[in-house]
Design an enzyme around this catalytic site. Structure first.
Site, PDB file in Angstrom:
ATOM      1  N   ILE A 151       0.927  -1.113  -0.069  1.00  0.00           N
ATOM      2  CA  ILE A 151      -0.119   0.069   0.286  1.00  0.00           C
ATOM      3  C   ILE A 151       0.926   1.398   0.234  1.00  0.00           C
ATOM      4  CG2 ILE A 151      -0.255  -0.313   2.551  1.00  0.00           C
ATOM      5  CD1 ILE A 151      -3.134   1.300   2.394  1.00  0.00           C
ATOM      6  N   SER A 152       0.536   2.132  -0.681  1.00  0.00           N
ATOM      7  CA  SER A 152       1.494   3.470  -1.113  1.00  0.00           C
ATOM      8  C   SER A 152       1.574   4.161   0.133  1.00  0.00           C
ATOM      9  CB  SER A 152       1.531   4.048  -2.417  1.00  0.00           C
ATOM     10  OG  SER A 152       1.414   3.244  -3.495  1.00  0.00           O
ATOM     11  N   GLN A 153       2.646   4.717   0.179  1.00  0.00           N
ATOM     12  CA  GLN A 153       2.682   6.003   1.286  1.00  0.00           C
ATOM     13  C   GLN A 153       1.651   6.954   1.125  1.00  0.00           C
ATOM     14  OE1 GLN A 153       6.907   6.978   0.528  1.00  0.00           O
ATOM     15  NE2 GLN A 153       6.362   8.852   1.433  1.00  0.00           N
TER      16      GLN A 153
END
Length: 219
Positions: free
Chosen positions: A66-68
């Site tokens: 999950i991207s920042q």
């Protein structure tokens, strides 16, 4: 007596989360409002749940991430989504990015090569009442031609070049945001605008994403 991390007031936690996102360049009011409404904690499970509100990527199932949050915000901001837009996302992952897009656009289609991720994201969308998202298991490198053209396309995996099939599925005046570069090195986030003739390319910032892989996964 000071509260520990597990006792942090939810309002203070949200304020700290949004401050971190704004401090990294996310300034669009609609994007910030979407990130305030959508709780990232709902998309982070297991041993990493207590880090859901930190500005960092986190592992999820199927070897993905999950991207920042700041990158999610910056990519959403770069798309300049209008409320009537139809958006295609390549790489459903946890579903967090699609959930943010759902607050900005009329309709969101999101595809992933991992059936498990699509299934889990779909269940989460239903639970959160996000009715304008359709998640599909598909080879994202070929887009979703049966629903094309799209006003906006977001690719959340790195390609060596902007994929031709995705470029072809953009409307005239449409925008695609895609990480471009080798997967073992820092990539460039590229904003592509389709013109009447050809495309305009703009480099936005360095990023690191998992690779865009052809085919459908077995999980």
């Amino acid at each position: 007596m000071t509260a520990g991390p597990d006792e942090e007031d939810p309002a203070e936690r949200k304020m700290r989360f949004l401050f971190a996102v704004r401090s990294r360049g996310v300034t669009d009011a609609r994007v910030l409002a979407a990130m305030e409404r959508i709780d990232r904690g709902a998309f982070v499970r297991g041993i990493f749940a207590d880090r859901a509100y930190e500005d960092m990527p986190l592992p999820i199932a199927c070897g993905q991430t999950i991207s920042q949050p700041s990158v999610v915000g910056l990519m959403s901001q770069a798309l300049a989504i209008n409320p009537r837009d139809k958006v295609l996302e390549i790489g459903t992952g946890s579903g967090y990015q699609a959930a943010i897009l759902s607050q900005l656009a009329r309709r969101v289609y999101t595809v992933d090569r991992h059936r498990r991720l699509v299934r889990e994201a779909t269940e989460l969308f239903h639970r959160l009442g996000l009715t304008n998202i359709t998640a599909l298991a598909a080879d994202g490198s070929f887009g979703l031609p049966e629903q094309a053209p799209f006003d906006r396309i977001l690719v959340t995996a790195a390609a060596e070049d902007p994929p031709g099939p995705l470029l072809a599925q953009l409307k005239i005046g449409g925008i695609m945001v895609v990480p471009v570069g080798q997967t073992d090195a820092v990539q460039n986030l590229i904003k592509v605008t389709r013109l009447e003739q050809g495309y305009d390319y703009e480099e936005l910032r360095p990023v690191r994403f998992v690779p865009l892989i052809e085919g459908i996964g077995t999980d």
